[in-house]
Every structure is written in structure tokens, then in C-alpha cells.
Design a protein around this motif. Structure first.
Motif, short mmCIF file in Angstrom:
data_model
loop_
_atom_site.label_atom_id
_atom_site.label_comp_id
_atom_site.label_asym_id
_atom_site.label_seq_id
_atom_site.Cartn_x
_atom_site.Cartn_y
_atom_site.Cartn_z
N THR A 17 0.82 -1.29 0.02
CA THR A 17 0.03 0.05 0.11
C THR A 17 0.93 1.34 -0.02
OG1 THR A 17 -1.64 -1.19 1.29
CG2 THR A 17 -1.86 1.18 1.25
N MET A 18 2.07 1.42 0.97
CA MET A 18 2.60 2.44 0.93
C MET A 18 3.98 2.58 0.06
SD MET A 18 0.87 4.26 3.26
CE MET A 18 1.95 5.68 3.39
N GLY A 19 4.56 1.69 -0.14
CA GLY A 19 5.63 1.57 -0.78
C GLY A 19 5.46 2.04 -2.42
N VAL A 36 12.03 -2.98 -3.94
CA VAL A 36 12.18 -3.87 -3.79
C VAL A 36 11.12 -4.78 -3.09
CG1 VAL A 36 13.96 -5.65 -2.78
CG2 VAL A 36 14.76 -3.63 -3.31
N ASP A 37 10.39 -5.96 -3.28
CA ASP A 37 9.63 -6.64 -2.24
C ASP A 37 10.10 -8.15 -2.68
OD1 ASP A 37 6.52 -5.62 -1.25
OD2 ASP A 37 6.95 -7.93 -1.54
N CYS A 38 9.60 -8.62 -1.56
CA CYS A 38 9.84 -10.26 -1.56
C CYS A 38 8.71 -10.87 -2.36
CB CYS A 38 9.90 -10.84 -0.05
SG CYS A 38 8.44 -10.50 0.74
N CYS A 96 5.94 -4.77 5.98
CA CYS A 96 4.77 -4.55 6.87
C CYS A 96 5.09 -4.28 8.39
CB CYS A 96 4.00 -6.01 6.87
SG CYS A 96 5.16 -7.35 6.72
N GLU A 97 4.19 -3.83 9.30
CA GLU A 97 4.39 -3.47 10.66
C GLU A 97 4.55 -4.40 11.60
OE1 GLU A 97 4.84 -0.34 11.22
OE2 GLU A 97 4.21 -0.05 13.17
N LYS A 98 5.67 -5.33 11.28
CA LYS A 98 5.82 -6.49 12.17
C LYS A 98 7.32 -6.29 12.56
CE LYS A 98 2.50 -9.89 10.76
NZ LYS A 98 1.54 -9.60 12.11
N VAL A 101 10.02 -8.76 11.06
CA VAL A 101 10.16 -8.65 9.60
C VAL A 101 11.03 -7.47 9.47
CG1 VAL A 101 9.22 -8.11 7.36
CG2 VAL A 101 7.75 -9.41 9.01
N LYS A 102 10.75 -6.38 10.17
CA LYS A 102 11.81 -5.15 10.16
C LYS A 102 13.16 -5.79 10.68
CE LYS A 102 8.24 -1.65 10.00
NZ LYS A 102 8.08 -1.09 8.58
N ALA A 103 13.23 -6.23 11.61
CA ALA A 103 14.47 -6.75 12.41
C ALA A 103 15.45 -7.57 11.46
CB ALA A 103 14.16 -7.57 13.71
N THR A 123 7.29 3.65 9.27
CA THR A 123 6.45 2.63 10.16
C THR A 123 5.35 3.55 10.68
OG1 THR A 123 6.57 1.49 12.24
CG2 THR A 123 8.32 3.34 11.79
N SER A 124 4.23 2.80 10.95
CA SER A 124 3.07 3.59 11.75
C SER A 124 3.39 3.88 13.23
CB SER A 124 2.11 2.41 11.93
OG SER A 124 1.58 2.28 10.34
N CYS A 125 4.19 2.76 13.80
CA CYS A 125 4.04 2.96 15.41
C CYS A 125 5.47 2.34 16.05
CB CYS A 125 2.90 1.81 16.02
SG CYS A 125 1.59 2.46 15.75
P1 NAD Z 1 1.43 -3.84 3.08
O1 NAD Z 1 1.25 -4.91 3.81
O2 NAD Z 1 0.60 -3.32 2.21
O3 NAD Z 1 2.87 -4.17 2.24
C1 NAD Z 1 3.88 -4.39 3.08
C2 NAD Z 1 4.99 -5.03 1.81
O4 NAD Z 1 6.06 -5.53 2.35
C3 NAD Z 1 4.20 -6.32 1.08
O5 NAD Z 1 4.21 -6.15 -0.09
C4 NAD Z 1 5.21 -7.35 1.47
O6 NAD Z 1 5.39 -8.31 0.33
C5 NAD Z 1 6.38 -6.84 1.76
N1 NAD Z 1 7.45 -7.36 2.52
C6 NAD Z 1 7.23 -8.14 3.56
N2 NAD Z 1 8.37 -8.42 4.14
C7 NAD Z 1 9.37 -8.21 3.24
C8 NAD Z 1 10.76 -8.58 3.04
N3 NAD Z 1 11.50 -9.14 4.02
N4 NAD Z 1 11.26 -8.00 2.10
C9 NAD Z 1 10.76 -7.19 1.37
N5 NAD Z 1 9.54 -6.85 1.26
C10 NAD Z 1 8.56 -7.38 2.36
O7 NAD Z 1 1.72 -2.80 4.11
P2 NAD Z 1 1.77 -1.06 4.15
O8 NAD Z 1 0.35 -0.57 4.45
O9 NAD Z 1 2.34 -0.69 2.80
O10 NAD Z 1 2.53 -0.62 5.13
C11 NAD Z 1 4.05 -0.48 5.09
C12 NAD Z 1 4.77 -0.02 6.35
O11 NAD Z 1 4.31 1.48 6.24
C13 NAD Z 1 4.02 -0.34 7.74
O12 NAD Z 1 5.30 -0.37 8.54
C14 NAD Z 1 2.97 0.44 8.15
O13 NAD Z 1 2.99 0.46 9.43
C15 NAD Z 1 3.28 1.58 7.52
N6 NAD Z 1 2.64 2.66 6.86
C16 NAD Z 1 1.37 2.16 6.68
C17 NAD Z 1 0.40 3.00 6.42
C18 NAD Z 1 -0.82 2.79 5.70
O14 NAD Z 1 -1.79 3.70 5.53
N7 NAD Z 1 -1.23 1.45 5.20
C19 NAD Z 1 0.62 4.40 6.60
C20 NAD Z 1 1.64 4.99 6.76
C21 NAD Z 1 2.83 4.05 7.15
#
Ligand code: NAD
Length: 287
Positions: A17-19, A36-38, A96-98, A101-103, A123-125
Motif C-alpha cells: 500500500t505505501m511503498g 524491492v519486495d519479496c 509490514c508493521e511487524k 520482519v523489520k528486524a 512505520t506506523s508505530c
Molecule cells: P502492506 O502489507 O500493504 O505492504 C507491505 C509489503 O512488504 C508487502 O508487499 C510485502 O510483500 C512486503 N514485505 C514483507 N516482508 C518483506 C521483506 N522481508 N522484504 C521485502 N518486502 C517485504 O503494508 P503497508 O500498508 O504498505 O505498510 C508498510 C509500512 O508502512 C508499515 O510499517 C506500516 O505500518 C507503514 N504505514 C502504513 C500506512 C497505511 O496507511 N497503510 C501509512 C503509513 C505508514
């Protein structure tokens, strides 16, 4: 004329969604972006979405000088290879906000990227100080909480971690200015300003649905029509992604150990059932 771009190579990790919005924001200003995405599926969907974002933006702004969708896509390399980030001068992480995963990501990019590269965590939080501690460049790690949808909202929350340097903050403000974003700079605590407030409201709105007090339309209408909000809390939760809202509430709860952040069971149940909001076609509303 906009502000000149101040470096060439930008890395974006996570094409969800964000990237994809973040990649488009840089590519449309002429930066060379490695996205980059996995997940191959996420990368394929990002290509389609970025084309649409650019197309609608041109229609909306009527900017005759704006790069066309094909030109924007030419500025982006879509890949599953983190190694292609080796020339990135600036990097935005949006996985993703885990925490787990970020670690896994940060120690890898710390090895791959030049030692001067600034890492911005979208990150959100999650605490920026905690993310920075995964690297050997804590002074060059900062939070940029882009707003969703990235192409519509031109202010961002910038979060200084405990060790983020003034130089990093200044560079990031210039980079953001070059893509037309205004930075509101604050200090680090989980959830920062925006999500520490907004997630309480979305969570309570979910409790209201769970308690049968009102329907989603009524909850959102009251916040929009009586309080003048542009979007209701349940529409916002669907836009963010209910999975991301649940993950963010869990981060807030774990961080503060305060029961006010306990996630509404209905929200968790919806995510378990695959109702993640707009991204899955159904959440509190159907899309
Ligand atoms: P999302 O779930 O839509 O996308 C996350 C992407 O990360 C997925 O495409 C997934 O395949 C990829 N991913 C997961 N593990 C990976 C790895 N090891 N290597 C490469 N890619 C990997 O999530 P999102 O909504 O885009 O959120 C992303 C970050 O932005 C989160 O930390 C979230 O809290 C933050 N955020 C989200 C929003 C929102 O409105 N959705 C707003 C601001 C910030």
C-alpha cells in the motif's frame, strides 16, 4: 519549477500500500528508484498501481510538465533482490508493521548500502530508536511517516530517533521538499503523534460496531457530519488495511503496556477471516 532533486539513487523496500506510493513520489520527480519486495505479486500489482497513480495525478493537477506514466515506470527497477540497493543514497523502508520482519531487513541493508546512506523507516508505530539499534549507523536512521494515499497528502510526520543527527534531519527535510512534501518534525515514542491518537479512535469505532451501537456508515457519518472530519475512522481503517491497524495496535500495546491500546477482538477476527479493508476488497465496507 519544483525544487531540484539533490541525489540520484533512491531505494524503496516494500511495494505494498505505501511503498508503491513512495516509489511513485520519487520516480515522478526524476529520481532513479529501486523498488524491492519479496513478493512477485506485490511488484506486479505495484506496476499497475503506479501507472494509475501517475495517470490520475496528471488528470487532477493538469500539470503539462509532469512525467508520463511510462516515463515514471522507466525510472523504477522492480526487483526481489535487496542487493540492487547497493548504490542507494537514500532509502525508505515500507515492509509490514511487524518487528520481526523489520528486524531481519535492517542488518542486511546496513551491509549492502554505502555507509552514508540515510535509512528512513516508514512505520506506523515502531520506535525509530529501536529500529536504528539494528544498524551501525544510528545517527543516519530517521522515521518518515508518509500519509496514505501518498500522492494526495503533502505533509509527513518526521520522527527523530534518540541518536538521529541534525545533518540527517536537515538532509531528509531537503529530500522531502524536493518531492513536494512538508516535514513536521517530532520526537520518538511508539505511535509518534498521528497513530497514537488515530488508532485509539479507529479501535474505539470497532468496539462500537462490536457492541452493536451503530452501523459503520453511522459511525463514520457522525465523525464526518458532526465533527467535520474528511473521513470516518472505519473508512480510514479500511484504507490503511485492517491487518496493519491490528499490527500497529499490538505495537502500541506492547510498547506502553497500557490497556487503552488493546486491540478490539472484532478487528482481529475480521483480519483472521481475510477482511483487510480496501486491499482485500472487504473490510467494514465492500469495495
Ligand atoms: P502492506 O502489507 O500493504 O505492504 C507491505 C509489503 O512488504 C508487502 O508487499 C510485502 O510483500 C512486503 N514485505 C514483507 N516482508 C518483506 C521483506 N522481508 N522484504 C521485502 N518486502 C517485504 O503494508 P503497508 O500498508 O504498505 O505498510 C508498510 C509500512 O508502512 C508499515 O510499517 C506500516 O505500518 C507503514 N504505514 C502504513 C500506512 C497505511 O496507511 N497503510 C501509512 C503509513 C505508514
Amino acid at each position: 519549477m519544483g525544487v531540484e532533486i539533490i541525489m540520484k539513487n533512491v531505494g524503496v523496500i516494500g511495494a505494498g500500500t505505501m511503498g508503491r506510493g513512495v516509489a511513485e513520489a520519487f520516480a515522478t520527480k526524476g529520481y532513479q528508484v529501486v523498488l524491492v519486495d519479496c513478493s512477485e505479486k506485490a511488484l506486479d500489482e505495484a506496476k499497475v498501481d503506479i501507472r494509475n497513480i501517475t495517470r490520475f495525478k496528471i488528470l487532477r493537477t493538469k500539470d503539462v510538465n509532469a512525467l508520463k506514466p511510462d516515463e515514471v515506470l522507466e525510472n523504477i527497477v522492480f526487483t526481489q533482490e535487496l542487493g540492487l540497493l547497493k548504490n542507494a543514497e537514500f532509502l525508505v523502508e515500507n515492509v509490514c508493521e511487524k518487528w520481526e520482519v523489520k528486524a531481519e531487513i535492517y542488518p542486511q541493508i546496513d551491509e549492502i548500502c554505502p555507509k552514508d546512506t540515510i535509512f528512513a523507516a516508514n512505520t506506523s508505530c515502531i520506535s525509530i530508536t529501536k529500529i536504528a539499534s539494528l544498524t551501525r549507523r544510528e545517527d543516519k536512521v530517521i522515521g518518515i511517516h508518509f500519509m496514505n494515499p501518498v500522492e494526495y497528502i503533502n505533509s509527513v510526520e518526521v520522527i527523530k530517533g534518540y541518536k538521529t543527527s541534525e545533518d540527517t534531519q536537515e538532509s531528509v527535510q531537503k529530500i522531502l521538499e524536493s518531492i513536494g512534501k512538508e516535514a513536521i518534525v517530532i520526537n520518538d515514542y511508539p505511535g509518534f503523534v498521528s497513530n497514537r491518537i488515530s488508532h485509539l479512535m479507529m479501535n474505539e469505532a470497532a468496539f462500537i460496531i462490536q457492541d452493536g451501537v451503530a452501523r459503520p456508515e453511522e459511525v463514520d457519518d457522525i465523525m464526518k457530519k458532526c465533527y467535520g472530519h474528511t473521513m470516518g475512522p472505519l473508512e480510514t481503517a479500511d484504507l490503511i488495511g485492517l491487518d496493519t491497524v491490528v499490527d500497529s495496535l499490538d505495537v502500541l500495546y506492547d510498547s506502553f503496556k497500557d490497556s487503552k491500546f488493546r486491540c478490539c477482538p472484532l478487528l482481529r477476527k475480521m483480519v483472521d477471516a481475510g477482511l483487510k479493508g480496501r486491499k482485500s476488497g472487504e473490510g467494514f465496507y465492500k469495495y
